[in-house]
Write a protein that holds these residues in place. Structure first.
Motif, PDB file in Angstrom:
ATOM      1  N   GLY A 157       6.440 -30.689  -8.267  1.00 44.95           N
ATOM      2  CA  GLY A 157       6.881 -29.877  -7.170  1.00 44.95           C
ATOM      3  C   GLY A 157       5.960 -30.231  -5.009  1.00 44.95           C
ATOM      4  N   ARG A 158       5.879 -31.250  -5.485  1.00 44.71           N
ATOM      5  CA  ARG A 158       4.893 -31.986  -4.125  1.00 44.71           C
ATOM      6  C   ARG A 158       5.192 -32.887  -3.779  1.00 44.71           C
ATOM      7  NH1 ARG A 158      -0.444 -32.433  -7.813  1.00 44.71           N
ATOM      8  NH2 ARG A 158      -0.645 -30.102  -7.498  1.00 44.71           N
ATOM      9  N   PHE A 159       4.973 -33.522  -2.432  1.00 42.88           N
ATOM     10  CA  PHE A 159       5.401 -34.663  -2.551  1.00 42.88           C
ATOM     11  C   PHE A 159       3.649 -36.221  -2.739  1.00 42.88           C
ATOM     12  CE2 PHE A 159       7.924 -32.286   1.136  1.00 42.88           C
ATOM     13  CZ  PHE A 159       8.727 -33.578   0.434  1.00 42.88           C
ATOM     14  N   MET A 160       4.155 -36.976  -2.688  1.00 44.48           N
ATOM     15  CA  MET A 160       2.750 -37.591  -3.143  1.00 44.48           C
ATOM     16  C   MET A 160       2.476 -38.853  -2.113  1.00 44.48           C
ATOM     17  SD  MET A 160       2.952 -36.003  -6.242  1.00 44.48           S
ATOM     18  CE  MET A 160       1.588 -37.506  -6.946  1.00 44.48           C
ATOM     19  N   ASN A 161       3.640 -39.396  -1.601  1.00 46.14           N
ATOM     20  CA  ASN A 161       2.693 -39.681  -0.521  1.00 46.14           C
ATOM     21  C   ASN A 161       2.481 -39.798   0.973  1.00 46.14           C
ATOM     22  OD1 ASN A 161       5.090 -40.049  -0.412  1.00 46.14           O
ATOM     23  ND2 ASN A 161       5.774 -41.619   0.726  1.00 46.14           N
ATOM     24  N   HIS A 162       1.545 -38.610   0.580  1.00 48.59           N
ATOM     25  CA  HIS A 162       1.308 -37.850   2.485  1.00 48.59           C
ATOM     26  C   HIS A 162       0.494 -38.320   2.824  1.00 48.59           C
ATOM     27  CE1 HIS A 162      -1.267 -36.248  -1.534  1.00 48.59           C
ATOM     28  NE2 HIS A 162      -2.135 -35.567  -0.808  1.00 48.59           N
ATOM     29  N   ASN A 163      -0.095 -39.386   3.243  1.00 44.02           N
ATOM     30  CA  ASN A 163      -1.047 -39.883   3.842  1.00 44.02           C
ATOM     31  C   ASN A 163       0.008 -41.162   4.614  1.00 44.02           C
ATOM     32  OD1 ASN A 163      -1.151 -42.053   2.130  1.00 44.02           O
ATOM     33  ND2 ASN A 163      -1.618 -40.973   1.094  1.00 44.02           N
TER      34      ASN A 163
ATOM     35  N   ARG B 259     -13.234 -20.823  -4.759  1.00 44.38           N
ATOM     36  CA  ARG B 259     -12.061 -20.672  -6.525  1.00 44.38           C
ATOM     37  C   ARG B 259     -10.577 -19.920  -6.343  1.00 44.38           C
ATOM     38  NH1 ARG B 259     -13.866 -24.277  -6.343  1.00 44.38           N
ATOM     39  NH2 ARG B 259     -15.990 -25.653  -6.812  1.00 44.38           N
ATOM     40  N   ILE B 260     -10.456 -20.094  -6.847  1.00 50.14           N
ATOM     41  CA  ILE B 260      -8.474 -19.351  -7.113  1.00 50.14           C
ATOM     42  C   ILE B 260      -8.072 -19.992  -7.816  1.00 50.14           C
ATOM     43  CG2 ILE B 260      -6.608 -18.643  -5.615  1.00 50.14           C
ATOM     44  CD1 ILE B 260      -7.733 -20.217  -2.550  1.00 50.14           C
ATOM     45  N   GLU B 261      -7.544 -18.360  -8.694  1.00 49.67           N
ATOM     46  CA  GLU B 261      -6.667 -18.868  -9.510  1.00 49.67           C
ATOM     47  C   GLU B 261      -5.541 -18.301  -9.512  1.00 49.67           C
ATOM     48  OE1 GLU B 261      -8.501 -16.004 -12.528  1.00 49.67           O
ATOM     49  OE2 GLU B 261     -10.168 -16.833 -12.275  1.00 49.67           O
TER      50      GLU B 261
ATOM     51  N   SER C 288      -2.869 -24.433  -1.191  1.00 49.06           N
ATOM     52  CA  SER C 288      -2.505 -24.599  -2.863  1.00 49.06           C
ATOM     53  C   SER C 288      -2.031 -26.024  -3.312  1.00 49.06           C
ATOM     54  CB  SER C 288      -1.084 -23.612  -2.220  1.00 49.06           C
ATOM     55  OG  SER C 288      -0.268 -23.548  -4.017  1.00 49.06           O
ATOM     56  N   PRO C 289      -2.506 -25.953  -4.462  1.00 49.93           N
ATOM     57  CA  PRO C 289      -2.080 -27.414  -5.299  1.00 49.93           C
ATOM     58  C   PRO C 289      -0.368 -26.853  -6.573  1.00 49.93           C
ATOM     59  CG  PRO C 289      -3.275 -25.901  -6.152  1.00 49.93           C
ATOM     60  CD  PRO C 289      -3.279 -25.215  -4.961  1.00 49.93           C
ATOM     61  N   VAL C 290      -0.178 -25.453  -6.258  1.00 57.53           N
ATOM     62  CA  VAL C 290       0.802 -25.288  -7.187  1.00 57.53           C
ATOM     63  C   VAL C 290       1.929 -24.751  -5.932  1.00 57.53           C
ATOM     64  CG1 VAL C 290      -0.060 -24.420  -8.574  1.00 57.53           C
ATOM     65  CG2 VAL C 290       0.450 -22.735  -6.939  1.00 57.53           C
ATOM     66  N   ALA C 291       3.581 -25.328  -6.541  1.00 56.00           N
ATOM     67  CA  ALA C 291       4.495 -25.489  -5.995  1.00 56.00           C
ATOM     68  C   ALA C 291       5.247 -23.815  -6.142  1.00 56.00           C
ATOM     69  CB  ALA C 291       5.831 -26.236  -6.621  1.00 56.00           C
ATOM     70  N   ARG C 292       4.562 -23.730  -6.803  1.00 54.13           N
ATOM     71  CA  ARG C 292       5.293 -21.592  -6.786  1.00 54.13           C
ATOM     72  C   ARG C 292       4.156 -21.082  -7.856  1.00 54.13           C
ATOM     73  NH1 ARG C 292      10.848 -19.464  -9.132  1.00 54.13           N
ATOM     74  NH2 ARG C 292      11.353 -17.595  -7.741  1.00 54.13           N
ATOM     75  N   GLY C 293       4.059 -20.064  -7.153  1.00 54.60           N
ATOM     76  CA  GLY C 293       3.586 -18.828  -8.072  1.00 54.60           C
ATOM     77  C   GLY C 293       3.091 -17.855  -7.347  1.00 54.60           C
ATOM     78  N   LYS C 294       1.451 -17.330  -7.881  1.00 55.48           N
ATOM     79  CA  LYS C 294       1.468 -16.261  -7.320  1.00 55.48           C
ATOM     80  C   LYS C 294      -0.072 -15.767  -7.372  1.00 55.48           C
ATOM     81  CE  LYS C 294       4.785 -12.530  -8.278  1.00 55.48           C
ATOM     82  NZ  LYS C 294       4.498 -11.533  -8.620  1.00 55.48           N
TER      83      LYS C 294
ATOM     84  N   HIS D  60       5.138 -20.142  -2.044  1.00 59.98           N
ATOM     85  CA  HIS D  60       6.244 -20.457  -1.601  1.00 59.98           C
ATOM     86  C   HIS D  60       5.923 -22.303  -2.112  1.00 59.98           C
ATOM     87  CE1 HIS D  60       7.415 -16.118  -0.888  1.00 59.98           C
ATOM     88  NE2 HIS D  60       6.279 -16.561   0.510  1.00 59.98           N
ATOM     89  N   TYR D  61       5.234 -22.901  -1.909  1.00 61.48           N
ATOM     90  CA  TYR D  61       5.818 -24.368  -2.130  1.00 61.48           C
ATOM     91  C   TYR D  61       4.317 -24.862  -1.693  1.00 61.48           C
ATOM     92  CZ  TYR D  61       4.644 -24.178   3.255  1.00 61.48           C
ATOM     93  OH  TYR D  61       3.465 -23.656   4.498  1.00 61.48           O
ATOM     94  N   SER D  62       4.088 -26.387  -2.670  1.00 66.93           N
ATOM     95  CA  SER D  62       2.646 -26.894  -2.771  1.00 66.93           C
ATOM     96  C   SER D  62       2.401 -26.717  -1.246  1.00 66.93           C
ATOM     97  CB  SER D  62       2.565 -27.986  -3.717  1.00 66.93           C
ATOM     98  OG  SER D  62       1.938 -28.924  -3.838  1.00 66.93           O
ATOM     99  N   GLY D  63       0.888 -26.984  -0.992  1.00 61.97           N
ATOM    100  CA  GLY D  63       0.427 -27.442   0.994  1.00 61.97           C
ATOM    101  C   GLY D  63       0.235 -26.099   1.162  1.00 61.97           C
ATOM    102  N   GLN D  64       0.827 -24.818   1.006  1.00 59.42           N
ATOM    103  CA  GLN D  64       1.293 -23.558   1.685  1.00 59.42           C
ATOM    104  C   GLN D  64      -0.733 -23.203   1.671  1.00 59.42           C
ATOM    105  OE1 GLN D  64       3.547 -20.057  -0.270  1.00 59.42           O
ATOM    106  NE2 GLN D  64       1.541 -18.794   0.216  1.00 59.42           N
ATOM    107  N   PRO D  65      -1.517 -22.923   2.761  1.00 56.48           N
ATOM    108  CA  PRO D  65      -2.099 -22.604   3.443  1.00 56.48           C
ATOM    109  C   PRO D  65      -2.273 -20.963   2.422  1.00 56.48           C
ATOM    110  CG  PRO D  65      -1.070 -21.835   5.322  1.00 56.48           C
ATOM    111  CD  PRO D  65       0.293 -22.777   4.270  1.00 56.48           C
ATOM    112  N   VAL D  66      -3.504 -21.335   2.110  1.00 51.66           N
ATOM    113  CA  VAL D  66      -3.681 -19.462   1.512  1.00 51.66           C
ATOM    114  C   VAL D  66      -5.512 -19.716   1.473  1.00 51.66           C
ATOM    115  CG1 VAL D  66      -2.857 -20.608  -0.828  1.00 51.66           C
ATOM    116  CG2 VAL D  66      -5.275 -21.697  -0.684  1.00 51.66           C
ATOM    117  N   ALA D  67      -6.068 -20.417   2.277  1.00 49.00           N
ATOM    118  CA  ALA D  67      -7.027 -19.340   2.832  1.00 49.00           C
ATOM    119  C   ALA D  67      -7.967 -20.287   3.969  1.00 49.00           C
ATOM    120  CB  ALA D  67      -8.193 -19.729   1.882  1.00 49.00           C
ATOM    121  N   LEU D  68      -8.694 -20.091   5.064  1.00 49.90           N
ATOM    122  CA  LEU D  68      -9.072 -20.027   6.254  1.00 49.90           C
ATOM    123  C   LEU D  68     -10.758 -19.349   6.524  1.00 49.90           C
ATOM    124  CD1 LEU D  68      -8.517 -22.096   8.999  1.00 49.90           C
ATOM    125  CD2 LEU D  68      -8.926 -19.343   9.645  1.00 49.90           C
TER     126      LEU D  68
END
Length: 741
Positions: free
Chosen positions: A664-670, A125-127, A40-46, A100-108
């Motif tokens: 709402g995300r970590f920027m230096n994730h590498n 494509r996810i809205e 997920s690219p968003v930190a909170r939502g649906k 619940h948080y940015s980076g949450q897995p939403v699909a496989l």
């Protein structure tokens, strides 16, 4: 020659350097499909809508799993009992449309080839419907609350002693300060991965990057409802973990889900960026208030801390639990709170709580020592506590005073000038700092078995894990010592849920726990072999007792007449046996646990050189004197402390995961921007072990070494930087910008 206490190279070293050691993502399986996680690219939502049509149209794509088509889970899958987890409701991937948080897995996305799955994942494509999020601990600290204690496994802060406020006001010297250490992420070399092999008939074999195979087996059973006897989890080799593998993560869930639905083998490997989307060391703010009298004796010690947790679990650490047992003070107050943020649940990272809490405690002690015009080591010795005041218990052993003296002598602490900025060489300012380290000395109930084969080979087995600590080696040494055989004749089997019961490998308890279990199994095997040897025709041991024989050189010998001996192989041959097998188990003494406090201790001395103009910091020398019970293998033990010290350098100077609160995300994730200590940063590290066998903690006298090396190291470096520059930096890591005027 005794094996225990002898410096011994790793028995698994050759397998690792030649590539024959297999890790979770390296096992070959027939009909293997590959899964790629979409985050997920968003930190909170649906999630409003998902369009998988373009992804499914890619040649080779087998399926796209989302919350809309995932299989049903076992009814108890949301229970905290599913796994090693804090109180709350454990996160389940693809559970529903909630983010619940940015980076949450939403699909496989699952495909025949990894490249196809990776490409198809970009076409999904996810809205989203976004909601306001909160990721700033500083802004949320006013809403912090006392965490749920029930079933947390974390001891609450000690009850107040005396009157901390009155003791503070009465002090001749006082300090009030706030310290902060930001987010850190585990970055082991091996990324989290799971290869699930479909065996048919509903049976699966799982190769997972975990610190506990049986923990993952239980998780799979509880979440998916698969009978435990149809699930085998293997983690023979683990490429580092540092606590990140203590609980199952979403790669395991997704791989098992896909494999059981598709009835074929599936592999899921997280990317380095996705390694930043779950467990981490939490952001922590510590507020300290200390006071001492004119003689430098503490009159008050107040330690308050607030840490972040997720919205769905109360992750807790023992941050404020250390000063009350390290230093003598009659007026104390400790408080610990949590603030919920829209981030994944934090997790244990090497010496959780202690590595963080000792930053505040030991930096504050250094500051108060300067306010009292006392040498920092002398100040600690004046406030040395012989008992654990928090619990009013004696220690099983506490050789911290000896560690102070031995470490200081080796370091040359007596040549240190007190004044900050007074030691200089050319364009560099030289600083000497020190700190205390402390960690729990734990032992857990563990089982093992031991087998002697007819050809003289010994095999010991236990489900525990080797996460890079040298467990294979020390268990082989224990078995070789107990049975009197050459080390090369011992095979160690670990990292397999089919083996005897063992807890996860963590908390520095593995050597004490698995070691004692293996020794118990070997002692049982000794008894069986001796009984068989006595029953042989014309046995030279016929009238001997077990306490009068020694096992040495592959034989059982009379202690007072070693010429009278029976070879172990002859024992089995005489009785027409192909093997003899025994089991053993070890548990901590509950009586001793209630009577004594059990801790390891260390004294850390650090030298830094700071460029006077550029403020670049180099850690040029560290001496770490460790009191940690009996040392089974000085070579691998030293390696453990070295690794801990290097991680402590990272806490002090480099490691920091930086959030952008707008997104709402970590920027230096590498690994390009998340800095860890590299070879060029590490110079002289001197490790000293203080002799301190402790059979109250464990039958072998072992206390454990995994965590104690990191505890105290960041504070020692921070204190050395103050000594060099005269500038107190209370927010770690201490980067160049914080030292510039």
């Amino acid at each position: 020659m005794g094996h225990i206490g002898t410096p011994t190279s790793r028995v698994d070293g050759r397998a690792k350097v030649t590539g024959t050691a297999r890790y979770a993502a390296e096992y070959v399986a027939p009909d293997l499909a590959y899964g790629v996680v979409v985050s997920s690219p968003v930190a909170r939502g649906k999630i409003r809508a998902i369009d998988a049509s373009a992804a499914l149209a890619v040649p080779g794509v087998v399926q796209v799993f989302t919350h809309e088509n995932r299989p049903s889970l076992a009814w108890f899958s949301r229970s905290w009992q599913d796994e090693v987890a804090p109180p709350g409701s454990p996160f389940r991937p693809l559970y529903d449309k909630e983010i619940h948080y940015s980076g949450q897995p939403v699909a496989l996305v699952v495909a025949e080839e990894f490249e196809a799955a990776r490409h198809a994942a970009t076409l999904l494509r996810i809205e989203y419907e976004t909601l306001p999020h909160a990721t700033d601990l500083g802004a949320a600290r006013e809403e912090a609350y006392e965490p749920r204690k029930k079933r947390s496994g974390i001891p609450p802060p000690a009850k107040p002693r005396g009157d901390a406020q009155a003791g503070y006001e009465a002090g001749a010297v006082k300090l009030e300060a706030e310290y902060r250490h930001g987010f850190e992420h585990h970055n082991p070399m091996e990324m989290h991965a799971a290869t699930v092999v479909w065996e048919g008939d509903g049976r699966i074999t799982v190769y997972d990057k975990t610190q506990g195979s049986q923990n993952c087996q239980s998780y799979i059973h509880n979440v998916f409802g698969i009978p435990s006897d149809q699930v085998r989890v293997v983690n023979a080799y683990v490429g580092g973990a540092f606590g990140s593998g203590l609980r199952p993560h979403y790669q395991l869930f997704l791989a098992v889900m896909a494999a059981t639905q598709l009835e074929r083998s599936v592999r899921v490997v997280l990317t380095r960026q996705q390694m930043f989307t779950f467990t981490h060391r939490p952001d922590t703010i510590q507020k300290m208030a200390l006071a001492a009298d004119a003689d430098g004796k503490l009159t008050a010690f107040r330690h308050e801390a607030v840490q972040n947790t997720s919205r769905f679990e109360d992750y807790q650490e023992a941050v404020v639990n250390w000063a009350g047992l390290l230093y003598k003070c009659d007026n104390t107050l400790f408080d610990y709170r949590l603030a919920q943020l829209d981030l994944p649940t934090p997790g244990d990272m090497r010496a959780p709580g202690a590595a963080t809490g000792l930053i505040g405690i030991e930096c504050a002690m250094d500051e108060l020592a300067y306010a009292a015009k006392l040498d920092p080591l002398e100040f600690r010795l004046r406030n040395y506590s012989e008992i654990d005041q928090d619990n009013n218990r004696k220690y099983t052993s506490k050789a911290l005073r000896e560690a102070y003296h031995i470490g200081a002598e080796r370091f040359g602490w007596g040549r240190r000038s007190m004044a900050p900025g007074s030691m200089r060489e050319g364009g560099e300012l030289i600083g000497w700092g020190m700190a205390t380290g402390v960690w729990e000395a734990m032992m857990m109930k563990t089982a093992a078995n031991a087998v002697l084969h007819a050809d003289g080979r010994v095999e010991v087995a236990c489900a525990t894990s080797d996460i890079g600590t040298g467990t294979y080696t020390i268990l082989a040494q224990i078995a070789a010592e107990a049975l009197g055989v050459d080390l090369a004749r011992v095979t160690v089997r670990i990292g397999d849920s089919d083996l005897p019961k063992s807890p996860v490998s963590g908390g520095s308890w593995t050597a004490a726990s698995a070691g004692a279990a293996v020794d118990a199994a070997c002692q049982a095997l000794r008894k069986s072999l001796f009984k068989l040897a006595r029953g042989m025709d014309d046995s030279p041991l016929a009238n001997a007792s077990l306490d009068r024989v020694v096992f040495d050189g592959g034989a059982i010998r009379l202690a007072d007449d070693e010429a009278r001996a029976v070879a172990l192989t002859d024992v089995l041959t005489a009785h027409h046996l192909s093997l003899v097998e025994e089991e053993g188990a070890a548990s901590p003494s509950m009586i001793s646990s209630m009577r004594y406090s059990r801790y390891t201790h260390s004294a850390v001395f650090a030298e830094v050189r700071v460029d006077a103009q550029l403020k670049v910091v180099r850690v040029t020398r560290i001496v770490n004197a460790v009191a940690a019970g009996r040392i089974l293998n000085p070579k691998t033990a030293r390696s453990q402390i070295l690794g801990g010290v290097v991680m402590g350098m990272g806490m002090a100077l480099y490691e920091e995961t930086m959030p952008d609160h707008r997104f709402g995300r970590f920027m230096n994730h590498n690994l390009a921007e998340y800095h860890v200590a590299a070879h060029a940063d590490v110079q002289g590290i001197d490790v000293i072990f203080v002799d301190e066998p402790d059979e109250e903690v464990s039958p072998l006298g072992v206390k454990g070494l995994g965590e104690i090396g990191i505890v105290g190291t960041p504070a020692a470096i921070a204190n050395a930087i103050f000594h060099a520059t005269g500038k107190r930096v209370r927010e770690l890591p201490i980067t160049i910008d914080k030292l510039l005027d």
